[in-house]
Design a protein around this motif. Structure first.
Motif, PDB file in Angstrom:
ATOM      1  N   THR A 181       0.625  -1.168   0.336  1.00 26.95           N
ATOM      2  CA  THR A 181      -0.134  -0.396   0.026  1.00 26.95           C
ATOM      3  C   THR A 181       0.602   1.226  -0.176  1.00 26.95           C
ATOM      4  OG1 THR A 181      -1.831   1.379   0.581  1.00 26.95           O
ATOM      5  CG2 THR A 181      -0.477   0.067   2.272  1.00 26.95           C
TER       6      THR A 181
ATOM      7  N   GLY B   8     -13.989   3.770   1.630  1.00 25.97           N
ATOM      8  CA  GLY B   8     -12.228   3.728   0.955  1.00 25.97           C
ATOM      9  C   GLY B   8     -12.683   4.969   0.842  1.00 25.97           C
TER      10      GLY B   8
ATOM     11  N   THR C 207     -17.073   2.755   6.814  1.00 23.42           N
ATOM     12  CA  THR C 207     -16.903   1.938   7.384  1.00 23.42           C
ATOM     13  C   THR C 207     -15.885   3.096   7.066  1.00 23.42           C
ATOM     14  OG1 THR C 207     -16.690   0.062   5.885  1.00 23.42           O
ATOM     15  CG2 THR C 207     -18.163  -0.448   7.618  1.00 23.42           C
ATOM     16  N   TRP C 208     -14.606   2.926   8.247  1.00 19.26           N
ATOM     17  CA  TRP C 208     -13.744   3.774   8.550  1.00 19.26           C
ATOM     18  C   TRP C 208     -12.885   2.649   8.609  1.00 19.26           C
ATOM     19  CZ3 TRP C 208     -10.044   3.596  11.750  1.00 19.26           C
ATOM     20  CH2 TRP C 208      -8.265   4.520  11.110  1.00 19.26           C
ATOM     21  N   TRP C 209     -11.647   2.038   8.074  1.00 13.14           N
ATOM     22  CA  TRP C 209     -10.986   1.348   8.190  1.00 13.14           C
ATOM     23  C   TRP C 209      -9.629   1.452   6.880  1.00 13.14           C
ATOM     24  CZ3 TRP C 209      -9.694  -3.371   6.123  1.00 13.14           C
ATOM     25  CH2 TRP C 209     -10.918  -4.096   4.803  1.00 13.14           C
TER      26      TRP C 209
ATOM     27  N   THR D 206      -5.968  -0.595   4.865  1.00 10.33           N
ATOM     28  CA  THR D 206      -5.001  -2.010   4.905  1.00 10.33           C
ATOM     29  C   THR D 206      -4.309  -2.533   5.957  1.00 10.33           C
ATOM     30  OG1 THR D 206      -4.465  -1.137   2.219  1.00 10.33           O
ATOM     31  CG2 THR D 206      -3.020  -3.112   3.647  1.00 10.33           C
ATOM     32  N   GLU D 207      -3.829  -0.931   6.755  1.00 13.39           N
ATOM     33  CA  GLU D 207      -2.727  -1.497   8.152  1.00 13.39           C
ATOM     34  C   GLU D 207      -4.122  -1.714   9.332  1.00 13.39           C
ATOM     35  OE1 GLU D 207      -3.250   1.697   6.228  1.00 13.39           O
ATOM     36  OE2 GLU D 207      -0.640   2.162   5.638  1.00 13.39           O
TER      37      GLU D 207
ATOM     38  N   THR E 283      -3.150   7.330  12.674  1.00 10.54           N
ATOM     39  CA  THR E 283      -3.250   6.826  10.931  1.00 10.54           C
ATOM     40  C   THR E 283      -2.972   7.657  10.025  1.00 10.54           C
ATOM     41  OG1 THR E 283      -5.714   8.057  11.358  1.00 10.54           O
ATOM     42  CG2 THR E 283      -5.335   5.675  12.531  1.00 10.54           C
TER      43      THR E 283
ATOM     44  N   ASP F 190      -5.175  10.269   9.010  1.00  7.80           N
ATOM     45  CA  ASP F 190      -6.093  10.564   8.705  1.00  7.80           C
ATOM     46  C   ASP F 190      -6.023  11.692   9.376  1.00  7.80           C
ATOM     47  OD1 ASP F 190      -7.160   9.546   6.401  1.00  7.80           O
ATOM     48  OD2 ASP F 190      -7.863   7.554   7.641  1.00  7.80           O
TER      49      ASP F 190
ATOM     50  N   ILE G  26     -14.456  11.620   9.473  1.00  5.65           N
ATOM     51  CA  ILE G  26     -13.353  11.574   9.358  1.00  5.65           C
ATOM     52  C   ILE G  26     -13.073  12.748   7.800  1.00  5.65           C
ATOM     53  CG2 ILE G  26     -11.070  10.276   7.277  1.00  5.65           C
ATOM     54  CD1 ILE G  26     -12.475   8.882  10.415  1.00  5.65           C
TER      55      ILE G  26
ATOM     56  N   ARG H 112      -6.957  12.313   4.042  1.00  4.78           N
ATOM     57  CA  ARG H 112      -5.317  12.554   4.102  1.00  4.78           C
ATOM     58  C   ARG H 112      -4.851  13.692   4.964  1.00  4.78           C
ATOM     59  NH1 ARG H 112      -4.225   6.816   5.439  1.00  4.78           N
ATOM     60  NH2 ARG H 112      -1.925   7.302   4.982  1.00  4.78           N
TER      61      ARG H 112
HETATM   62  C1  6R9 Z   1     -10.043  -0.021   3.520  1.00  3.82           C
HETATM   63  C2  6R9 Z   1      -9.281   0.556   2.684  1.00  3.82           C
HETATM   64  C3  6R9 Z   1      -6.983   3.926   3.898  1.00  3.82           C
HETATM   65  C4  6R9 Z   1      -7.858   4.768   3.872  1.00  3.82           C
HETATM   66  C5  6R9 Z   1      -7.843   5.606   4.778  1.00  3.82           C
HETATM   67  C6  6R9 Z   1      -8.642   6.441   4.783  1.00  3.82           C
HETATM   68  C7  6R9 Z   1      -9.990   6.463   3.641  1.00  3.82           C
HETATM   69  C8  6R9 Z   1     -11.397   4.229   4.417  1.00  3.82           C
HETATM   70  C9  6R9 Z   1     -13.107   5.290   4.677  1.00  3.82           C
HETATM   71  C10 6R9 Z   1     -12.374   6.161   4.680  1.00  3.82           C
HETATM   72  C11 6R9 Z   1     -13.484   8.307   5.107  1.00  3.82           C
HETATM   73  C12 6R9 Z   1     -14.541   5.809   5.392  1.00  3.82           C
HETATM   74  N1  6R9 Z   1     -11.529   5.547   4.601  1.00  3.82           N
HETATM   75  N2  6R9 Z   1     -12.350   4.114   4.298  1.00  3.82           N
HETATM   76  N3  6R9 Z   1     -12.043   7.944   4.973  1.00  3.82           N
HETATM   77  N4  6R9 Z   1     -14.523   7.280   5.058  1.00  3.82           N
HETATM   78  N5  6R9 Z   1     -15.592   5.135   5.860  1.00  3.82           N
HETATM   79  O1  6R9 Z   1     -10.170   1.042   1.964  1.00  3.82           O
HETATM   80  O2  6R9 Z   1      -8.217   0.920   2.751  1.00  3.82           O
HETATM   81  O3  6R9 Z   1      -6.306   1.207   1.120  1.00  3.82           O
HETATM   82  O4  6R9 Z   1      -5.860   1.577   3.160  1.00  3.82           O
HETATM   83  O5  6R9 Z   1      -7.325   3.104   2.560  1.00  3.82           O
HETATM   84  O6  6R9 Z   1      -8.803   5.297   2.887  1.00  3.82           O
HETATM   85  O7  6R9 Z   1      -8.263   7.790   4.003  1.00  3.82           O
HETATM   86  O8  6R9 Z   1      -6.781   5.773   5.690  1.00  3.82           O
HETATM   87  P1  6R9 Z   1      -6.778   1.742   2.314  1.00  3.82           P
END
Ligand code: 6R9
Length: 646
Positions: free
Chosen positions: A261, A384, A409-411, A413-414, A495, A497, A509, A512
């Motif tokens: 990533t 995403g 859902t916020w999350w 790869t890590e 994170t 974020d 959120i 970044r």
């Molecule tokens: C699972 C995934 C992670 C980054 C993360 C953030 C953004 C993901 C989000 C979101 C706002 C959500 N992100 N989910 N921001 N609301 N529900 O996407 O993993 O490809 O590693 O990206 O995506 O900025 O730090 P990854």
């Protein structure tokens, strides 16, 4: 912001696993007694040898170490397949929907067992052993899941590379993982177009070196060059191996996979996830966040090349004995109704997609949605990137007909799995907010100096203690893991974020805060795009920033300084876009290229990205302090020559 709050629908508070009181109680227990809570939750998987210790973790930058259930043993494939055979052998495990609406396939747990065992034996026949790295570069076909689970079965570590990455990007990942085996397909098919996967794999293998096997799954049956000794068709060896393959006994902390990533600096990092904690965490989140019940048809539209595909197409759902749908195609092929037609065709209950897809479909109007029934749907999900309230409202009203809650859902790869999210039977929803922390998750918002902020506030998002799905290290570079995640705010996982917490304790959120951009839900380091650009012989310097884009969330804006004697032209602009596509892959195509005679730099030579971001965002009035620039007139030129963004 609409400011609207959506109550939990009455039927949901009745049927869901958890209501708000249950969430509150479980959450409190999970953070006050993590050993007790996760020790019990670990009972959701089968253990070969039970563990005696639950949590052994430290975020101290001198000694970052994350171990869960460390002395137990188990196997992920056993938990995702074998243990379900007695009770659900004839239940469908995977519904595959092809790019062409006429192509589909249903795979029962019994069939999955046979396919994965055979795949595992094919890998063994090519010399793959426990601990070896296998690169998987496949389209969204069932064999992608078979290959991942086959690795898990024999203890090999998979590294899945998204089929949209270029040979160069693939080569970098093969090299970093020191992977001798690539699993690919003759060609992929997406939106009616062919993707030359085998040709890309050949180019990558040549560049990376050290590849002794390319295993080719036949998808289109196109004729592709096969190098004798190295390249073999999967189905040719599959015929020759036994159908039975025992599961390797794996330590809880043995690696399961590496997934590369982008970060703010350097080359993509190999995020390493291990066995038991990851599986327990993806299983519990899949169950509660999607309120998954036996018999539900669950569809996550991600690609297995991203973490969402790993955790919520393959591992979480299969650990729970679910029926998971895997889609080869794209949302607008053959028409903008495709998602909704697939939902009707397979009676999908739970649908999980990305804001960029929602925004693109929203632009196509309501009609392509309304001509479908969608009556099977009861829950919607988003992942995403931040979902803007307008897109949220449309998803809720038009797609879900006001009856389906949305789990935003916020999350990352890590994080391995979902960390901040509503639970559909428990959480009132606010469009645009990921709402509240999942069990065991302790978010903290900090200011620039690292001070913890309380109550309603805005700052950078950290997590202060470990959860079982957390990445364990950067493959081959533990120091980079420590530096990237635990040094900015000492003793806390950072994170990357930004985040706001409102008066109800809901998390929003904001995107970044580092030099990572999120283009159509794909993470990209601006540094990666810059280094691709400066690798072009006519480019002397490049600076890349994100800017707001209606559909993709963020677009890529590149400022390019040419070598002396080179003239800007439309042809060169097109050439540079094509160059970046070739170097990294189509997801990294710059949306805008502005030729700039020079870039704004501080006297110490640092590019002032803050200014470049403002210009890309069209916010000239608000450039902030430019007095520290070595040559402030550079900015006037940039503003005067700003390119209109699409
Ligand atoms: C699972 C995934 C992670 C980054 C993360 C953030 C953004 C993901 C989000 C979101 C706002 C959500 N992100 N989910 N921001 N609301 N529900 O996407 O993993 O490809 O590693 O990206 O995506 O900025 O730090 P990854």
């Amino acid at each position: 912001m609409t400011g609207k709050v959506y109550e939990v629908p009455a039927d949901w508070s009745k049927r869901a696993y958890l209501d708000d009181a249950a969430y509150q109680e479980m959450y409190k227990r999970s953070v006050s007694d993590p050993n007790g809570f996760w020790g019990e939750q670990a009972g959701r998987i089968d253990w070969f040898k039970p563990f005696t210790r639950v949590k052994n973790t430290s975020f101290d930058p001198h000694n970052v170490s994350i171990k869960w259930f460390e002395d137990g043993t188990t196997n992920v494939a056993h938990n995702c397949i074998d243990r379900h055979l007695a009770t659900r052998g004839d239940q469908v495990a995977i519904i595959w929907e092809g790019d062409d609406p006429k192509d589909d396939r249903k795979i029962t747990y019994k069939e999955l067992h046979a396919e994965v065992s055979r795949f595992a034996n094919v890998l063994k026949a090519r010399g793959v052993k426990k601990g070896d790295r296998v690169t998987i570069y496949l389209p969204m076909i069932p064999e992608a899941a078979f290959a991942m689970l086959a690795c898990a079965r024999i203890g090999a570590i998979h590294s899945v590379v998204f089929g949209g990455f270029s040979p160069d990007s693939l080569a970098g990942r093969i090299e970093d993982a020191k992977s001798a085996v690539i699993v690919t397909a003759d060609e992929g098919v997406r939106g009616g177009r062919k993707v030359p996967l085998k040709a890309n794999a050949d180019a990558a293998a040549t560049r990376a070196g050290g590849v002794d096997t390319i295993l080719v799954v036949r998808r289109t049956h196109a004729s592709v060059p096969m190098q004798a000794g190295r390249d073999v068709y999967y189905d040719d060896i599959a015929k020759t191996v036994p159908a039975d393959c025992p599961c390797e006994e794996m330590g809880a902390e043995d690696p399961l996979f590496i997934l590369y990533t982008s970060g703010s600096t350097g080359r993509p990092k190999g995020v390493l996830h291990t066995t038991a904690g990851y599986l327990v965490f993806t299983a519990i989140t899949h169950q509660y966040v999607f309120d998954y019940h036996d018999g539900d048809i669950y569809w996550c539209t991600a690609d297995v090349g991203w973490v969402t595909g790993h955790s919520y197409i393959v591992y979480g759902p299969l650990a729970n004995g679910a029926t998971t749908l895997m889609f080869e195609g794209v949302p607008n092929y053959p028409s903008n109704s495709r998602f909704w037609e697939v939902i009707d065709k397979h009676k999908v209950d739970i649908f999980y997609t990305a804001p960029t897809a929602i925004r693109a479909l929203m632009q196509a109007g309501d009609e392509p949605v309304k001509k479908t029934s969608r009556k099977s749907l009861r829950l919607l999900g988003s992942v995403g990137e931040p979902i803007n309230p307008e897109a949220w409202e449309w998803y809720h009203r038009v797609v879900g007909e006001d009856r389906c809650p949305i789990v935003d859902t916020w999350w990352q790869t890590e994080t391995g799995g979902i960390l901040i999210t509503p639970l559909p039977g428990a959480t009132k929803l606010k469009p645009g907010s990921a709402t509240r922390p999942f069990f065991g998750v302790l978010p903290q918002i900090v200011d620039a100096a690292g001070n913890q902020l309380d109550g309603a506030c805005e700052g950078s998002l950290c997590i202060v203690d470990s959860w079982p799905g957390q990445m364990r290290t950067v493959y081959g570079d533990h120091e980079r893991f420590v530096q990237t995640y635990f040094s900015t705010y000492v003793g806390r996982y950072f994170t990357g974020d930004g985040c706001r917490r409102d008066e109800d304790g809901y998390y929003w959120i904001t995107g970044r805060v580092d030099d990572v951009i999120n283009v159509a839900g794909h993470r990209l380091g601006t540094a990666e795009v810059e280094s691709a650009l400066v690798a072009h012989p006519k480019v002397s310097e490049a600076a890349v920033v994100g800017y707001p884009h209606d559909i993709k969330g963020q677009g890529i804006y590149a400022y390019v300084t040419l070598m002396t004697g080179q003239q800007p032209s439309e042809e060169l602009r097109a050439e540079l876009v094509a160059w970046v596509r070739k170097e990294i892959g189509p997801i990294a195509s710059p949306d805008v290229i502005q030729f700039a005679p020079s870039l704004p730099k501080t006297r110490s030579g640092k590019i002032m990205r803050r200014i470049l971001r403002k210009i890309a965002e069209n916010e000239f009035g608000n450039l902030g302090d430019t007095s520290t620039l070595a040559d402030p007139t550079v900015v006037d030129d940039l503003v005067n020559n700003r390119q209109a963004s699409k």
